[in-house]
Design an enzyme around this catalytic site. Sequence first.
Site, PDB file in Angstrom:
ATOM      1  N   GLU A  69      -3.158  -4.082  -3.292  1.00 17.83           N
ATOM      2  CA  GLU A  69      -3.783  -4.987  -4.391  1.00 17.83           C
ATOM      3  C   GLU A  69      -3.510  -4.230  -5.778  1.00 17.83           C
ATOM      4  O   GLU A  69      -3.398  -4.502  -6.781  1.00 17.83           O
ATOM      5  CB  GLU A  69      -5.064  -5.301  -4.269  1.00 17.83           C
TER       6      GLU A  69
ATOM      7  N   CYS B 209      -4.159   0.894  -2.291  1.00 13.63           N
ATOM      8  CA  CYS B 209      -4.167  -0.376  -1.629  1.00 13.63           C
ATOM      9  C   CYS B 209      -3.115  -1.152  -2.358  1.00 13.63           C
ATOM     10  O   CYS B 209      -2.615  -1.156  -3.390  1.00 13.63           O
ATOM     11  CB  CYS B 209      -5.204  -1.178  -1.570  1.00 13.63           C
TER      12      CYS B 209
ATOM     13  N   ASN C  86       0.812  -1.425  -0.152  1.00 10.32           N
ATOM     14  CA  ASN C  86      -0.012  -0.021  -0.144  1.00 10.32           C
ATOM     15  C   ASN C  86       1.038   1.281   0.047  1.00 10.32           C
ATOM     16  O   ASN C  86       2.111   1.313   0.567  1.00 10.32           O
ATOM     17  CB  ASN C  86      -0.910   0.100   1.007  1.00 10.32           C
ATOM     18  N   VAL C  87       0.467   2.336  -0.780  1.00  7.28           N
ATOM     19  CA  VAL C  87       0.997   3.534  -0.756  1.00  7.28           C
ATOM     20  C   VAL C  87       0.021   4.621  -0.460  1.00  7.28           C
ATOM     21  O   VAL C  87      -1.008   5.038  -1.303  1.00  7.28           O
ATOM     22  CB  VAL C  87       1.496   3.772  -2.347  1.00  7.28           C
TER      23      VAL C  87
END
Length: 128
Positions: free
Chosen positions: A58, A56, A45-46
Amino acid sequence: MPEIDWDLLTGAAREAMSRAYAPYSNFPVGAAALTEDGIIVSGCNVENASYGLTLCAECSLVSALHMGGGGRLVAFACVDGKGNVLMPCGRCRQLLYEHRAPGMVLLTVSGVRTMDEVLPDAFGPQNL
Ligand code: THU
Protein backbone atom coordinates in the site's frame (compact mmCIF):
# COMPACT_ATOMS: atom_id res chain seq x y z
CA MET A 1 -17.63 8.17 -10.33
CA PRO A 2 -16.03 5.39 -12.44
CA GLU A 3 -17.58 1.93 -12.47
CA ILE A 4 -15.69 -0.57 -10.34
CA ASP A 5 -14.45 -3.68 -12.18
CA TRP A 6 -13.26 -5.90 -9.32
CA ASP A 7 -11.79 -8.49 -11.70
CA LEU A 8 -9.69 -5.81 -13.37
CA LEU A 9 -8.61 -4.44 -10.01
CA THR A 10 -7.64 -7.83 -8.55
CA GLY A 11 -5.85 -8.61 -11.82
CA ALA A 12 -3.80 -5.43 -11.41
CA ALA A 13 -3.10 -6.38 -7.79
CA ARG A 14 -1.89 -9.85 -8.88
CA GLU A 15 0.32 -8.29 -11.53
CA ALA A 16 1.78 -5.94 -8.90
CA MET A 17 2.28 -8.89 -6.51
CA SER A 18 4.49 -10.56 -9.13
CA ARG A 19 6.93 -7.65 -8.72
CA ALA A 20 7.17 -7.86 -4.93
CA TYR A 21 10.57 -7.94 -3.25
CA ALA A 22 9.92 -10.19 -0.28
CA PRO A 23 13.00 -12.39 0.26
CA TYR A 24 12.65 -12.34 4.07
CA SER A 25 9.00 -13.15 4.61
CA ASN A 26 8.44 -14.93 1.30
CA PHE A 27 5.03 -13.28 1.47
CA PRO A 28 4.58 -11.22 -1.68
CA VAL A 29 1.69 -8.76 -1.66
CA GLY A 30 0.13 -6.74 -4.46
CA ALA A 31 -2.34 -3.88 -4.12
CA ALA A 32 -4.36 -1.94 -6.66
CA ALA A 33 -6.80 0.93 -6.43
CA LEU A 34 -9.10 2.85 -8.73
CA THR A 35 -9.05 6.63 -8.59
CA GLU A 36 -11.96 9.02 -9.10
CA ASP A 37 -10.46 9.77 -12.51
CA GLY A 38 -10.75 6.10 -13.52
CA ILE A 39 -7.02 5.41 -13.27
CA ILE A 40 -5.67 2.21 -11.68
CA VAL A 41 -2.65 2.59 -9.43
CA SER A 42 -0.82 -0.36 -7.93
CA GLY A 43 2.03 -1.34 -5.67
CA CYS A 44 3.95 -4.27 -4.21
CA ASN A 45 5.72 -4.84 -0.90
CA VAL A 46 9.43 -4.09 -0.79
CA GLU A 47 11.30 -5.62 2.13
CA ASN A 48 14.66 -4.74 3.65
CA ALA A 49 17.44 -6.59 5.49
CA SER A 50 16.54 -4.29 8.37
CA TYR A 51 13.14 -5.93 8.66
CA GLY A 52 11.33 -3.02 10.28
CA LEU A 53 11.96 -0.88 7.22
CA THR A 54 9.70 -3.02 5.06
CA LEU A 55 7.40 -1.07 2.79
CA CYS A 56 3.95 -2.57 2.44
CA ALA A 57 2.35 -2.83 -0.98
CA GLU A 58 0.00 0.00 0.00
CA CYS A 59 2.96 2.34 0.62
CA SER A 60 4.15 1.67 -2.89
CA LEU A 61 0.60 2.25 -4.20
CA VAL A 62 0.25 5.59 -2.42
CA SER A 63 3.63 6.70 -3.79
CA ALA A 64 2.56 5.68 -7.29
CA LEU A 65 -0.68 7.64 -6.79
CA HIS A 66 1.22 10.83 -6.07
CA MET A 67 3.87 10.28 -8.72
CA GLY A 68 1.07 9.88 -11.23
CA GLY A 69 -0.47 13.22 -10.34
CA GLY A 70 -2.51 12.31 -7.25
CA GLY A 71 -6.22 11.77 -6.90
CA ARG A 72 -8.72 10.16 -4.56
CA LEU A 73 -9.23 6.39 -4.19
CA VAL A 74 -12.68 4.97 -4.80
CA ALA A 75 -11.91 1.22 -4.69
CA PHE A 76 -9.07 -0.97 -3.39
CA ALA A 77 -8.02 -4.60 -3.57
CA CYS A 78 -5.03 -6.42 -2.15
CA VAL A 79 -3.81 -9.98 -2.78
CA ASP A 80 -1.31 -12.42 -1.29
CA GLY A 81 1.18 -14.60 -3.14
CA LYS A 82 -1.54 -17.04 -4.16
CA GLY A 83 -3.63 -14.24 -5.60
CA ASN A 84 -6.17 -14.48 -2.80
CA VAL A 85 -7.79 -11.41 -1.29
CA LEU A 86 -5.82 -10.07 1.67
CA MET A 87 -6.84 -7.55 4.29
CA PRO A 88 -4.69 -4.44 4.40
CA CYS A 89 -2.83 -4.19 7.71
CA GLY A 90 -3.93 -1.58 10.24
CA ARG A 91 -1.22 0.90 9.34
CA CYS A 92 -2.12 0.63 5.68
CA ARG A 93 -5.82 1.18 6.38
CA GLN A 94 -4.74 4.51 7.85
CA LEU A 95 -2.60 5.23 4.77
CA LEU A 96 -5.52 4.48 2.47
CA TYR A 97 -7.94 6.50 4.63
CA GLU A 98 -5.91 9.64 3.99
CA HIS A 99 -6.40 9.31 0.24
CA ARG A 100 -9.96 8.01 0.13
CA ALA A 101 -12.77 9.44 -1.92
CA PRO A 102 -16.09 9.71 -0.05
CA GLY A 103 -17.66 6.23 0.08
CA MET A 104 -14.44 4.39 -0.83
CA VAL A 105 -14.89 0.61 -0.88
CA LEU A 106 -12.45 -2.26 -0.35
CA LEU A 107 -12.59 -5.88 -1.43
CA THR A 108 -12.20 -7.81 1.82
CA VAL A 109 -12.33 -11.41 3.01
CA SER A 110 -15.92 -10.72 4.01
CA GLY A 111 -16.96 -9.03 0.78
CA VAL A 112 -17.00 -5.41 -0.31
CA ARG A 113 -16.76 -3.06 2.68
CA THR A 114 -16.56 0.68 3.03
CA MET A 115 -13.47 2.40 4.36
CA ASP A 116 -15.53 3.44 7.36
CA GLU A 117 -16.31 -0.21 8.08
CA VAL A 118 -12.68 -1.35 8.01
CA LEU A 119 -11.40 1.68 9.94
CA PRO A 120 -14.28 2.98 12.06
CA ASP A 121 -14.04 6.31 13.86
CA ALA A 122 -10.74 6.92 12.12
CA PHE A 123 -8.27 9.59 13.05
CA GLY A 124 -7.63 11.78 10.03
CA PRO A 125 -7.03 15.23 8.62
CA GLN A 126 -10.37 16.33 10.07
CA ASN A 127 -8.89 16.02 13.57
CA LEU A 128 -6.03 18.44 12.97
N1 THU B 1 2.24 -6.64 3.82
C1 THU B 1 1.79 -5.74 2.91
O1 THU B 1 2.49 -5.43 1.93
N2 THU B 1 0.58 -5.16 3.11
C2 THU B 1 -0.28 -5.49 4.11
O2 THU B 1 -1.33 -4.86 4.25
C3 THU B 1 0.03 -6.62 4.98
C4 THU B 1 1.47 -7.01 5.01
C5 THU B 1 3.57 -7.23 3.63
C6 THU B 1 4.63 -6.71 4.55
C7 THU B 1 5.64 -7.84 4.53
O3 THU B 1 6.51 -7.64 3.43
C8 THU B 1 4.80 -9.08 4.29
O4 THU B 1 3.52 -8.64 3.88
C9 THU B 1 4.64 -9.98 5.51
O5 THU B 1 4.17 -9.26 6.59
